[in-house]
Scaffold this active site. Sequence first.
Site, PDB file in Angstrom:
ATOM      1  N   SER A  25       0.817  -1.220   0.000  1.00 47.26           N
ATOM      2  CA  SER A  25       0.000   0.000   0.000  1.00 47.26           C
ATOM      3  C   SER A  25       0.846   1.262   0.000  1.00 47.26           C
ATOM      4  O   SER A  25       0.328   2.361   0.152  1.00 47.26           O
ATOM      5  CB  SER A  25      -0.910   0.002   1.230  1.00 47.26           C
ATOM      6  OG  SER A  25      -0.126  -0.088   2.411  1.00 47.26           O
ATOM      7  N   ASN A 112      -1.182  -2.035  13.735  1.00 46.51           N
ATOM      8  CA  ASN A 112      -2.619  -1.767  13.860  1.00 46.51           C
ATOM      9  C   ASN A 112      -2.907  -0.475  14.624  1.00 46.51           C
ATOM     10  O   ASN A 112      -3.731   0.332  14.210  1.00 46.51           O
ATOM     11  CB  ASN A 112      -3.321  -2.948  14.539  1.00 46.51           C
ATOM     12  CG  ASN A 112      -3.206  -4.217  13.722  1.00 46.51           C
ATOM     13  OD1 ASN A 112      -2.724  -4.176  12.586  1.00 46.51           O
ATOM     14  ND2 ASN A 112      -3.625  -5.344  14.282  1.00 46.51           N
ATOM     15  N   THR A 157     -38.942  29.962  -5.356  1.00 45.74           N
ATOM     16  CA  THR A 157     -39.311  28.639  -4.835  1.00 45.74           C
ATOM     17  C   THR A 157     -39.759  27.855  -6.056  1.00 45.74           C
ATOM     18  O   THR A 157     -40.323  28.433  -6.997  1.00 45.74           O
ATOM     19  CB  THR A 157     -40.462  28.701  -3.803  1.00 45.74           C
ATOM     20  OG1 THR A 157     -41.641  29.171  -4.464  1.00 45.74           O
ATOM     21  CG2 THR A 157     -40.142  29.633  -2.638  1.00 45.74           C
ATOM     22  N   HIS A 158     -39.486  26.566  -6.071  1.00 43.85           N
ATOM     23  CA  HIS A 158     -39.773  25.713  -7.245  1.00 43.85           C
ATOM     24  C   HIS A 158     -39.094  26.256  -8.507  1.00 43.85           C
ATOM     25  O   HIS A 158     -39.583  26.016  -9.613  1.00 43.85           O
ATOM     26  CB  HIS A 158     -41.277  25.591  -7.516  1.00 43.85           C
ATOM     27  CG  HIS A 158     -42.087  25.270  -6.302  1.00 43.85           C
ATOM     28  ND1 HIS A 158     -42.444  23.991  -5.956  1.00 43.85           N
ATOM     29  CD2 HIS A 158     -42.596  26.078  -5.330  1.00 43.85           C
ATOM     30  CE1 HIS A 158     -43.149  24.012  -4.829  1.00 43.85           C
ATOM     31  NE2 HIS A 158     -43.249  25.281  -4.427  1.00 43.85           N
ATOM     32  N   ASN A 287     -17.901  28.994 -21.211  1.00 44.58           N
ATOM     33  CA  ASN A 287     -18.522  27.944 -20.406  1.00 44.58           C
ATOM     34  C   ASN A 287     -18.129  28.006 -18.929  1.00 44.58           C
ATOM     35  O   ASN A 287     -16.992  28.298 -18.595  1.00 44.58           O
ATOM     36  CB  ASN A 287     -18.151  26.568 -20.967  1.00 44.58           C
ATOM     37  CG  ASN A 287     -18.676  26.365 -22.381  1.00 44.58           C
ATOM     38  OD1 ASN A 287     -19.745  26.869 -22.715  1.00 44.58           O
ATOM     39  ND2 ASN A 287     -17.928  25.654 -23.194  1.00 44.58           N
ATOM     40  N   GLU A 292     -19.223  23.472 -13.175  1.00 40.89           N
ATOM     41  CA  GLU A 292     -19.656  22.133 -13.609  1.00 40.89           C
ATOM     42  C   GLU A 292     -18.776  21.042 -13.008  1.00 40.89           C
ATOM     43  O   GLU A 292     -19.260  19.984 -12.599  1.00 40.89           O
ATOM     44  CB  GLU A 292     -19.613  22.040 -15.136  1.00 40.89           C
ATOM     45  CG  GLU A 292     -20.690  22.871 -15.807  1.00 40.89           C
ATOM     46  CD  GLU A 292     -20.483  22.915 -17.316  1.00 40.89           C
ATOM     47  OE1 GLU A 292     -21.254  22.267 -18.028  1.00 40.89           O
ATOM     48  OE2 GLU A 292     -19.535  23.580 -17.769  1.00 40.89           O
ATOM     49  N   TYR A 319      -8.866  -5.445  14.108  1.00 45.37           N
ATOM     50  CA  TYR A 319      -8.304  -5.007  12.823  1.00 45.37           C
ATOM     51  C   TYR A 319      -8.495  -6.091  11.765  1.00 45.37           C
ATOM     52  O   TYR A 319      -8.362  -7.283  12.023  1.00 45.37           O
ATOM     53  CB  TYR A 319      -6.802  -4.692  12.964  1.00 45.37           C
ATOM     54  CG  TYR A 319      -6.168  -4.331  11.631  1.00 45.37           C
ATOM     55  CD1 TYR A 319      -6.253  -3.031  11.140  1.00 45.37           C
ATOM     56  CD2 TYR A 319      -5.534  -5.298  10.857  1.00 45.37           C
ATOM     57  CE1 TYR A 319      -5.708  -2.704   9.903  1.00 45.37           C
ATOM     58  CE2 TYR A 319      -4.981  -4.976   9.619  1.00 45.37           C
ATOM     59  CZ  TYR A 319      -5.082  -3.674   9.147  1.00 45.37           C
ATOM     60  OH  TYR A 319      -4.548  -3.355   7.927  1.00 45.37           O
ATOM     61  N   GLN A 324      -7.166  -1.390   5.214  1.00 43.29           N
ATOM     62  CA  GLN A 324      -6.117  -0.699   4.456  1.00 43.29           C
ATOM     63  C   GLN A 324      -6.722   0.085   3.290  1.00 43.29           C
ATOM     64  O   GLN A 324      -6.155   1.076   2.837  1.00 43.29           O
ATOM     65  CB  GLN A 324      -5.118  -1.740   3.939  1.00 43.29           C
ATOM     66  CG  GLN A 324      -4.026  -1.175   3.072  1.00 43.29           C
ATOM     67  CD  GLN A 324      -2.925  -2.203   2.825  1.00 43.29           C
ATOM     68  OE1 GLN A 324      -2.216  -2.581   3.736  1.00 43.29           O
ATOM     69  NE2 GLN A 324      -2.817  -2.675   1.593  1.00 43.29           N
ATOM     70  N   LYS A 327      -7.738   4.325   2.901  1.00 42.61           N
ATOM     71  CA  LYS A 327      -6.933   5.540   2.679  1.00 42.61           C
ATOM     72  C   LYS A 327      -7.229   6.235   1.366  1.00 42.61           C
ATOM     73  O   LYS A 327      -7.326   7.466   1.321  1.00 42.61           O
ATOM     74  CB  LYS A 327      -5.457   5.217   2.821  1.00 42.61           C
ATOM     75  CG  LYS A 327      -5.087   5.047   4.269  1.00 42.61           C
ATOM     76  CD  LYS A 327      -3.739   4.430   4.456  1.00 42.61           C
ATOM     77  CE  LYS A 327      -3.735   3.571   5.690  1.00 42.61           C
ATOM     78  NZ  LYS A 327      -4.509   2.306   5.542  1.00 42.61           N
TER      79      LYS A 327
END
Length: 461
Positions: A25, A112, A157-158, A287, A292, A319, A324, A327
């Site tokens: 890892s 651990n 609203t809406h 844009n 976005e 554990y 692992q 992360k």
Amino acid sequence: MAKKALWSGRFREPLSPAAFNFSRSINVDELLWREDIAGSLAHVEMLGAQQIISNTDAEKINRGLKSIAKELESGAFNFTDEMEDIHLAIEQRLIEKIGPTGGKLHTGRSRNDQVALDERLYLRSAIDELRSAIRKLQTALLDQSKTHLTTIMPGYTHLQRAQPVLLSHHLLAYVSMFGRDDERLAECAHRADLSPLGAAALAGTSYPLDRESVASALGFRGVVMNSIDAVSDRDHIIELVSHCSIIMMHLSRIAEELILWATREFGFVTMSDSVSTGSSIMPQKKNPDMAELVRGKTGRVYGDLFSLLTIMKALPLAYNRDMQEDKEPLFDAVKTTHASLGIMAEVIATNTYNAARMQSSIESDHLTATELADYLVRKGLPFRNAHEVTGKIVGYAEANNIALRAIDLKVLKTFSDLIEKDIYDSLDPERSIAMKATSGSTSVNEVKRQIKHWQKKLLHQ
Ligand code: ARG
């Protein structure tokens, strides 16, 4: 290929290359080297103080760890394909540098509790950084709301125009939103602020470790009470990523609104060129890609949350190696949320709001109809009847394509003889805002009060 592992005593065969690669890892957890070394320094100092190892050995290890930290800082540390995770990589390097004494560092400790500690330390600085990014965004919103204290816009609203509000008030709603995010993060930091070290693998250890002194050396307010819980708990990580998800949900709401507001149809906002992009085929396009992307990255952070919840689901105590996998989603969520807060602060700070356009959209849509109804109520009509009468007047205005305040008094009187000349005050959007009497409303005074509140708060944080 794996070098002979530090844990390989009982094994007759080394891990196969595939198994080693599958389980290593270091490419992910190398990010935790600072936390790992800080934890080891505190641990070894305590080992010396408790006479579990000699002071000479403790000092030797301390110096070794500090010089490894320098290597890591400068980039001189040689990460190799033989390294499994950051904990073992640092320990191996320590033994390489100072000899077998380095092997005493791990006395009374397991990976651990070590990884649990590293993650809690990481959480602390991640939360600090997220909170300061939130403050920057709140400040950008607050600055715009100060600029737009007299800008009137349609409140929705809406997604239908509803009542006139101050743009300032609208922006301050977001400041409140991010204020809650900030509180949530602070609470999460508080809950996570306990040291798991001393839990060892899961049961504690027979060495007379002083857990409290290690905890306070590392700046924790205390220790995790139960050793099994200490190594198996990842709640704080899930909490943080769920807070990140809520932050992203909030960001995606502003993002969506800005995307809409930047359209020709709305025309409420012009985003700065510095945060806009063009089209490779349509030369006229500008844009809102930053907004976005923030909206899109929200999905990614939700994914991180679901990864974590699913990784932890049904794990037996204590554990398990499954953990692992926590992360990548943790680091990704923190990095993505931090970057999104940062870019949104820049977008907000550089936005130009189009006050004239907002103002003109109020006139055309009878946004003061509620004021008209309230006027009739003040003249003694029950609210339901007032609503009905007002509805009819709005119908008239629609049919004749005319603004409410442009209707002649004589015509208005045909709908209700309670209507007098002073009705026109109520139909003025500015008056409508000024007439709001409740605390927390869009009246200028209440908005000023909010601004003061946040100014003070952001200054003192
Ligand atoms: N790399 C491991 C992790 O992140 C460290 C703990 C490993 N512990 C163990 N007993 N295999 O979870």
